[in-house]
Design a protein around this motif. Structure first.
Motif, PDB file in Angstrom:
ATOM      1  N   SER A  68       0.804  -1.229   0.000  1.00 20.18           N
ATOM      2  CA  SER A  68       0.000   0.000   0.000  1.00 20.18           C
ATOM      3  C   SER A  68       0.831   1.271   0.000  1.00 20.18           C
ATOM      4  O   SER A  68       0.417   2.284  -0.576  1.00 20.18           O
ATOM      5  CB  SER A  68      -0.965  -0.002   1.186  1.00 20.18           C
ATOM      6  N   ARG A  69       1.998   1.254   0.619  1.00 18.12           N
ATOM      7  CA  ARG A  69       2.802   2.484   0.651  1.00 18.12           C
ATOM      8  C   ARG A  69       3.286   2.877  -0.741  1.00 18.12           C
ATOM      9  O   ARG A  69       3.403   4.066  -1.041  1.00 18.12           O
ATOM     10  CB  ARG A  69       3.972   2.338   1.623  1.00 18.12           C
ATOM     11  N   ALA A  70       3.555   1.889  -1.584  1.00 19.02           N
ATOM     12  CA  ALA A  70       3.960   2.183  -2.967  1.00 19.02           C
ATOM     13  C   ALA A  70       2.742   2.529  -3.815  1.00 19.02           C
ATOM     14  O   ALA A  70       2.765   3.496  -4.591  1.00 19.02           O
ATOM     15  CB  ALA A  70       4.705   0.993  -3.559  1.00 19.02           C
ATOM     16  N   ARG A  71       1.689   1.746  -3.661  1.00 20.36           N
ATOM     17  CA  ARG A  71       0.497   1.988  -4.474  1.00 20.36           C
ATOM     18  C   ARG A  71      -0.099   3.370  -4.197  1.00 20.36           C
ATOM     19  O   ARG A  71      -0.452   4.101  -5.120  1.00 20.36           O
ATOM     20  CB  ARG A  71      -0.563   0.906  -4.235  1.00 20.36           C
ATOM     21  N   GLU A  72      -0.208   3.745  -2.925  1.00 14.40           N
ATOM     22  CA  GLU A  72      -0.769   5.068  -2.622  1.00 14.40           C
ATOM     23  C   GLU A  72       0.133   6.180  -3.145  1.00 14.40           C
ATOM     24  O   GLU A  72      -0.362   7.208  -3.629  1.00 14.40           O
ATOM     25  CB  GLU A  72      -0.993   5.224  -1.118  1.00 14.40           C
ATOM     26  N   THR A  73       1.438   5.994  -3.059  1.00 12.73           N
ATOM     27  CA  THR A  73       2.353   6.981  -3.645  1.00 12.73           C
ATOM     28  C   THR A  73       2.041   7.159  -5.126  1.00 12.73           C
ATOM     29  O   THR A  73       1.937   8.284  -5.627  1.00 12.73           O
ATOM     30  CB  THR A  73       3.820   6.532  -3.461  1.00 12.73           C
ATOM     31  N   GLY A  74       1.886   6.044  -5.830  1.00  8.19           N
ATOM     32  CA  GLY A  74       1.559   6.112  -7.253  1.00  8.19           C
ATOM     33  C   GLY A  74       0.222   6.773  -7.523  1.00  8.19           C
ATOM     34  O   GLY A  74       0.088   7.571  -8.458  1.00  8.19           O
ATOM     35  N   GLU A  75      -0.774   6.452  -6.712  1.00  5.39           N
ATOM     36  CA  GLU A  75      -2.099   7.043  -6.904  1.00  5.39           C
ATOM     37  C   GLU A  75      -2.062   8.551  -6.720  1.00  5.39           C
ATOM     38  O   GLU A  75      -2.710   9.295  -7.470  1.00  5.39           O
ATOM     39  CB  GLU A  75      -3.084   6.408  -5.920  1.00  5.39           C
ATOM     40  N   ILE A  76      -1.292   9.008  -5.741  1.00  5.48           N
ATOM     41  CA  ILE A  76      -1.192  10.458  -5.503  1.00  5.48           C
ATOM     42  C   ILE A  76      -0.423  11.129  -6.645  1.00  5.48           C
ATOM     43  O   ILE A  76      -0.845  12.163  -7.177  1.00  5.48           O
ATOM     44  CB  ILE A  76      -0.509  10.732  -4.152  1.00  5.48           C
ATOM     45  N   VAL A  77       0.694  10.546  -7.048  1.00  5.23           N
ATOM     46  CA  VAL A  77       1.524  11.148  -8.099  1.00  5.23           C
ATOM     47  C   VAL A  77       0.768  11.211  -9.426  1.00  5.23           C
ATOM     48  O   VAL A  77       0.879  12.192 -10.168  1.00  5.23           O
ATOM     49  CB  VAL A  77       2.840  10.363  -8.262  1.00  5.23           C
ATOM     50  N   LEU A  78      -0.025  10.193  -9.715  1.00  5.79           N
ATOM     51  CA  LEU A  78      -0.714  10.124 -11.008  1.00  5.79           C
ATOM     52  C   LEU A  78      -2.133  10.698 -10.970  1.00  5.79           C
ATOM     53  O   LEU A  78      -2.849  10.617 -11.971  1.00  5.79           O
ATOM     54  CB  LEU A  78      -0.777   8.670 -11.479  1.00  5.79           C
ATOM     55  N   ALA A  79      -2.528  11.278  -9.860  1.00  2.00           N
ATOM     56  CA  ALA A  79      -3.884  11.819  -9.728  1.00  2.00           C
ATOM     57  C   ALA A  79      -4.200  12.787 -10.866  1.00  2.00           C
ATOM     58  O   ALA A  79      -3.399  13.659 -11.202  1.00  2.00           O
ATOM     59  CB  ALA A  79      -4.044  12.528  -8.385  1.00  2.00           C
ATOM     60  N   GLY A  80      -5.361  12.608 -11.480  1.00  6.29           N
ATOM     61  CA  GLY A  80      -5.792  13.476 -12.571  1.00  6.29           C
ATOM     62  C   GLY A  80      -5.312  13.051 -13.937  1.00  6.29           C
ATOM     63  O   GLY A  80      -5.683  13.653 -14.950  1.00  6.29           O
ATOM     64  N   ARG A  81      -4.496  12.009 -14.003  1.00  5.93           N
ATOM     65  CA  ARG A  81      -4.014  11.502 -15.284  1.00  5.93           C
ATOM     66  C   ARG A  81      -4.861  10.311 -15.723  1.00  5.93           C
ATOM     67  O   ARG A  81      -5.288   9.509 -14.905  1.00  5.93           O
ATOM     68  CB  ARG A  81      -2.552  11.043 -15.187  1.00  5.93           C
ATOM     69  N   ASP A  82      -5.061  10.196 -17.002  1.00  5.65           N
ATOM     70  CA  ASP A  82      -5.821   9.069 -17.540  1.00  5.65           C
ATOM     71  C   ASP A  82      -4.861   7.930 -17.867  1.00  5.65           C
ATOM     72  O   ASP A  82      -4.583   7.624 -19.020  1.00  5.65           O
ATOM     73  CB  ASP A  82      -6.592   9.503 -18.795  1.00  5.65           C
ATOM     74  N   ILE A  83      -4.339   7.317 -16.803  1.00  8.01           N
ATOM     75  CA  ILE A  83      -3.374   6.236 -16.976  1.00  8.01           C
ATOM     76  C   ILE A  83      -3.594   5.200 -15.884  1.00  8.01           C
ATOM     77  O   ILE A  83      -3.660   5.555 -14.701  1.00  8.01           O
ATOM     78  CB  ILE A  83      -1.926   6.785 -16.947  1.00  8.01           C
ATOM     79  N   PRO A  84      -3.755   3.944 -16.229  1.00 13.06           N
ATOM     80  CA  PRO A  84      -3.957   2.916 -15.202  1.00 13.06           C
ATOM     81  C   PRO A  84      -2.671   2.661 -14.423  1.00 13.06           C
ATOM     82  O   PRO A  84      -1.568   2.726 -14.975  1.00 13.06           O
ATOM     83  CB  PRO A  84      -4.380   1.687 -16.005  1.00 13.06           C
ATOM     84  N   LEU A  85      -2.819   2.381 -13.138  1.00  9.14           N
ATOM     85  CA  LEU A  85      -1.696   2.021 -12.281  1.00  9.14           C
ATOM     86  C   LEU A  85      -1.790   0.513 -12.046  1.00  9.14           C
ATOM     87  O   LEU A  85      -2.701   0.028 -11.384  1.00  9.14           O
ATOM     88  CB  LEU A  85      -1.769   2.787 -10.959  1.00  9.14           C
ATOM     89  N   ILE A  86      -0.852  -0.216 -12.624  1.00  7.82           N
ATOM     90  CA  ILE A  86      -0.935  -1.677 -12.644  1.00  7.82           C
ATOM     91  C   ILE A  86      -0.019  -2.282 -11.586  1.00  7.82           C
ATOM     92  O   ILE A  86       1.169  -1.953 -11.521  1.00  7.82           O
ATOM     93  CB  ILE A  86      -0.557  -2.208 -14.048  1.00  7.82           C
ATOM     94  N   GLU A  87      -0.579  -3.148 -10.757  1.00  8.11           N
ATOM     95  CA  GLU A  87       0.205  -3.811  -9.722  1.00  8.11           C
ATOM     96  C   GLU A  87       1.050  -4.941 -10.314  1.00  8.11           C
ATOM     97  O   GLU A  87       0.609  -5.664 -11.194  1.00  8.11           O
ATOM     98  CB  GLU A  87      -0.705  -4.380  -8.633  1.00  8.11           C
TER      99      GLU A  87
END
Length: 201
Positions: free
Chosen positions: A56-75
């Motif tokens: 979760s610490r990596a995933r949430e970092t990614g979600e915050i950094v990519l907020a507002g972008r139309d790009i999927p964050l893939i685990e």
């Protein structure tokens, strides 16, 4: 292709020097704010693909950094931190007082012997090598810019491969602070490190 390798934001365990490994610890507010500031610094960067460790610490970092972008964050499971087995949750200061064998991971990476349930630096290097060769290199002709949200030891594993270093130099280079980004170019099937441990805010 540019490959951006970002370490996650700060957690409560980072702050008190407790070994996290693959334990799933959330970001603290300092970590979230650093990710928001990094997101702002990266607002003009374009990413074709984004991958994250499922922790979760990596995933949430990614979600915050990519907020507002139309790009999927893939685990991707391969992006997890090193596994420290029975030592996860241990206080580093106490481990040094007791001179526990896991400390070789940090101080003598080429000398670490097998500990049941834990990875050695050599195993992290091998795991990152497989990830880079089987997953990242084939993307060279498909993408111009890829970002990974992952962990300190795993990034050191990737850098060890990119520089073709011996495991004894696993920790060589600048300290990878929380939310720091290391960047490499992928060209003709080879990696060239462009920068390490940049903090953009």
């Amino acid at each position: 292709m540019k490959l951006y390798m970002m370490r996650h934001g700060e957690t409560s365990w980072n702050k008190i020097r407790r070994i996290q490994g693959q334990s799933d610890i959330d970001l603290n507010e300092v970590g979230r704010e650093a990710a928001r500031l990094t997101s702002e610094a990266l607002k003009d960067f374009r990413f074709d693909a984004a991958y994250t460790s499922p922790l979760s610490r990596a995933r949430e970092t990614g979600e915050i950094v990519l907020a507002g972008r139309d790009i999927p964050l893939i685990e991707d499971e391969r992006l997890k931190e090193a596994n420290f087995g029975p030592y996860e949750g241990a206080d580093l200061n106490e481990l040094y007082e007791k001179k526990e064998p896991i400390l070789d991971f940090f101080d003598r990476p080429h000398k670490m012997t097998l500990i049941e349930g834990a990875e050695t630096p050599a195993q992290v290097v091998e795991r990152s090598k497989i990830f880079l060769e089987e997953f990242i290199l084939p993307m060279e002709k498909e993408a111009e810019s890829v970002i990974l949200f992952t962990h300190g030891a795993f990034i050191h594993g990737m850098l060890t491969n990119m520089y073709k270093r011996d495991v004894r130099d696993f920790w060589k280079g600048p300290k990878l602070k929380n939310c720091s980004i290391s960047t490499a170019e992928v060209k003709d099937g080879r990696f060239c490190v462009l920068s390490e441990a940049e903090v953009l805010y």
